[in-house]
Design an enzyme around this catalytic site. Structure first.
Site, mmCIF file in Angstrom:
data_model
loop_
_atom_site.group_PDB
_atom_site.id
_atom_site.type_symbol
_atom_site.label_atom_id
_atom_site.label_comp_id
_atom_site.label_asym_id
_atom_site.label_seq_id
_atom_site.Cartn_x
_atom_site.Cartn_y
_atom_site.Cartn_z
ATOM 1 N N PRO A 131 16.653 -68.833 -106.074
ATOM 2 C CA PRO A 131 16.010 -68.204 -104.912
ATOM 3 C C PRO A 131 16.541 -68.811 -103.615
ATOM 4 O O PRO A 131 16.585 -70.028 -103.458
ATOM 5 C CB PRO A 131 14.524 -68.524 -105.081
ATOM 6 N N GLU A 132 16.979 -67.952 -102.727
ATOM 7 C CA GLU A 132 17.431 -68.388 -101.400
ATOM 8 C C GLU A 132 16.323 -68.042 -100.400
ATOM 9 O O GLU A 132 15.304 -67.475 -100.771
ATOM 10 C CB GLU A 132 18.734 -67.663 -101.043
#
Ligand SMILES: [Zn+2]
Length: 285
Positions: A2-3
């Site tokens: 996840p960014e």
């Protein structure tokens, strides 16, 4: 992994289901994730009402009057709001049981993390957790923490000022969380491509004008990704949906050897700071 856009999408997706709800109980199926889960999580949270869910960099903060739960999704973490009867899976490590106003409306906030690089920590009221203390500004305007400690907003002038005298590659400079938070490997590749800047160029040798363009591209690309993420919001509350990491149209990231979308020449690939880096030797200088 996840960014920032996925974390922000998670925050927006969870907020309507969490804010205003009271935490009835906390169920820890193991004592640690990346780090031990501090005793305050199980001792202080029950009975508390969630007043807000905030994001700082890629951390999420669940605020209550007793303090805040500080969460990070690590490499593989996800959060879901589910009916309490939902069967527990192998990597469902933490449940926050949320009281419901009406019969049958109780929910659990379930933290799943197969690789356990995520964390669940505690921030007492009025304090800033050590992990959050030295972070640079948020890249998006209007974010909580969107200004640096000295009141400097994130923009091209800020990047220009911070980069003077630095010989590290501009890519490494942008991925330093003390400079700006949440611009991970995907987004730094895309922003440098869009701005026509080689990731190998020393940070101190990029002009003010080019940093202004780069900062604008970072904001545009992150905002676009968050907007796209909005269409997958339902995945965060569905028991069977995939985690809400979304597909994107990428120009550079992951495309080493493929034709440059701008000039058609093969994109180059090398490692900078042990991270794969892709760029066009013709369009990016
Ligand atoms: Zn090119």
């Amino acid at each position: 992994m996840p960014e920032l856009p996925e974390v922000e999408t998670t925050r927006r997706g969870l907020a309507p289901h969490l804010v205003g709800r009271t935490i009835e109980s906390v169920l820890l199926r193991r004592p640690d994730l990346r780090w031990p889960i501090p005793p305050e999580i199980a001792e202080r949270l029950p009975g508390q009402r969630i007043t807000a869910i905030r994001r700082r960099a890629k951390y999420l903060l669940l605020d209550t009057d007793a303090g805040s739960a500080l969460l990070h999704l690590g490499m593989s973490g996800s959060l879901r709001v589910l009916p309490p009867s939902t069967p527990v899976g192998a990597h469902d490590h933490v449940d926050l049981v949320l009281a419901g106003k009406a019969r049958g409306s109780a929910r659990v906030l379930r933290f799943n993390d197969p690789r356990r690089f995520g964390c669940l920590l505690w921030q007492p009221p009025g304090e800033t957790h050590a992990l959050l203390r030295d972070l640079g500004p948020e890249p998006l305007p209007g974010d909580p923490g969107g200004t640096a400690f000295d009141g400097t907003a994130f923009d091209g002038n800020y990047l220009f000022a911070r980069s003077r005298g630095r010989s590290a590659p501009v890519k490494a400079f942008l991925m330093d969380q003390r400079i700006v938070v949440g611009v991970g490997n995907i987004y730094v590749a895309e922003a440098l491509f869009a701005a026509g800047i080689s990731p190998l160029r020393p940070a101190g040798r990029v002009s003010r004008e080019r940093y202004v363009r780069l900062a604008a591209e970072i904001v545009r690309i992150l905002t676009h990704a968050i907007d796209r993420g909005g269409t997958t919001l339902r995945d965060f509350i569905s028991p069977d949906g995939a985690p809400g990491y979304f597909e994107q149209e990428l120009a550079a990231y992951g495309r080493g050897g493929a034709p440059c979308p701008r000039c058609g020449r093969a994109l180059k690939q090398a490692a900078i700071g042990q991270r794969a880096t892709v760029w066009c030797g013709h369009c990016q200088r």
